[in-house]
Design a protein around this motif. Structure first.
Motif, PDB file in Angstrom:
ATOM      1  N   LEU A  20       0.823  -1.204   0.000  1.00 36.52           N
ATOM      2  CA  LEU A  20       0.000   0.000   0.000  1.00 36.52           C
ATOM      3  C   LEU A  20       0.864   1.263   0.000  1.00 36.52           C
ATOM      4  N   VAL A  23       2.274   1.754  -3.476  1.00 41.43           N
ATOM      5  CA  VAL A  23       1.273   2.264  -4.420  1.00 41.43           C
ATOM      6  C   VAL A  23       1.082   3.768  -4.212  1.00 41.43           C
ATOM      7  N   VAL A  81      -5.253  -3.592  -2.592  1.00 40.67           N
ATOM      8  CA  VAL A  81      -4.908  -3.338  -3.986  1.00 40.67           C
ATOM      9  C   VAL A  81      -6.141  -3.565  -4.856  1.00 40.67           C
ATOM     10  N   THR A  85      -7.919  -0.917  -7.342  1.00 45.41           N
ATOM     11  CA  THR A  85      -8.169  -1.262  -8.743  1.00 45.41           C
ATOM     12  C   THR A  85      -9.626  -0.993  -9.096  1.00 45.41           C
ATOM     13  N   PHE A  92      -2.660  -2.341 -10.102  1.00 50.97           N
ATOM     14  CA  PHE A  92      -1.530  -1.976  -9.253  1.00 50.97           C
ATOM     15  C   PHE A  92      -0.633  -3.169  -8.976  1.00 50.97           C
ATOM     16  N   GLN A  93      -0.802  -4.220  -9.738  1.00 47.44           N
ATOM     17  CA  GLN A  93       0.031  -5.398  -9.578  1.00 47.44           C
ATOM     18  C   GLN A  93       1.423  -5.118 -10.132  1.00 47.44           C
TER      19      GLN A  93
END
Length: 107
Positions: A20, A23, A81, A85, A92-93
């Motif tokens: 997190l 990201v 995530v 998305t 966000f992978q």
């Protein structure tokens, strides 16, 4: 789009929290998507900018709060995530840091 995460304190380290953090760091200054995290302990003035957040803080166990363009979308839990998305339509992978990343939490 702007996603803001308002949390009570710096959370304990975990694999999910590391992802997190990565990201949010990756999209901190994005053009189409901006992400920011605010900590109540260190940045209480940010929380006052949102009347709906101030109102929510009168209740127990509401932090963390996730706001999307100023609207509360998640209460009392960190977004996954998958949540991010769904909100953004972006994947966000496999996010990684660029070699010249200056403000990246994964280094």
């Amino acid at each position: 789009m702007k996603i803001e995460l308002l949390e009570e304190d710096i959370p304990e380290f975990s694999n999910e929290m590391m992802i997190l953090t990565q990201v949010f760091a990756t999209f901190k200054c994005g053009e189409d998507l901006q992400m920011a995290r605010y900590n109540f302990k260190n940045q209480p003035e940010i929380f006052q900018n949102y009347p709906q957040v101030t109102q929510m803080l009168e209740k127990k166990d509401v932090l963390p709060l996730t706001l999307v363009d100023g609207e509360i979308t998640l209460i009392g839990d960190y977004p996954t995530v998958e949540d991010l998305t769904e909100i953004t339509g972006l994947s966000f992978q496999n996010l990684g840091c660029e070699e010249d990343c200056q403000d990246c939490s994964c280094q």
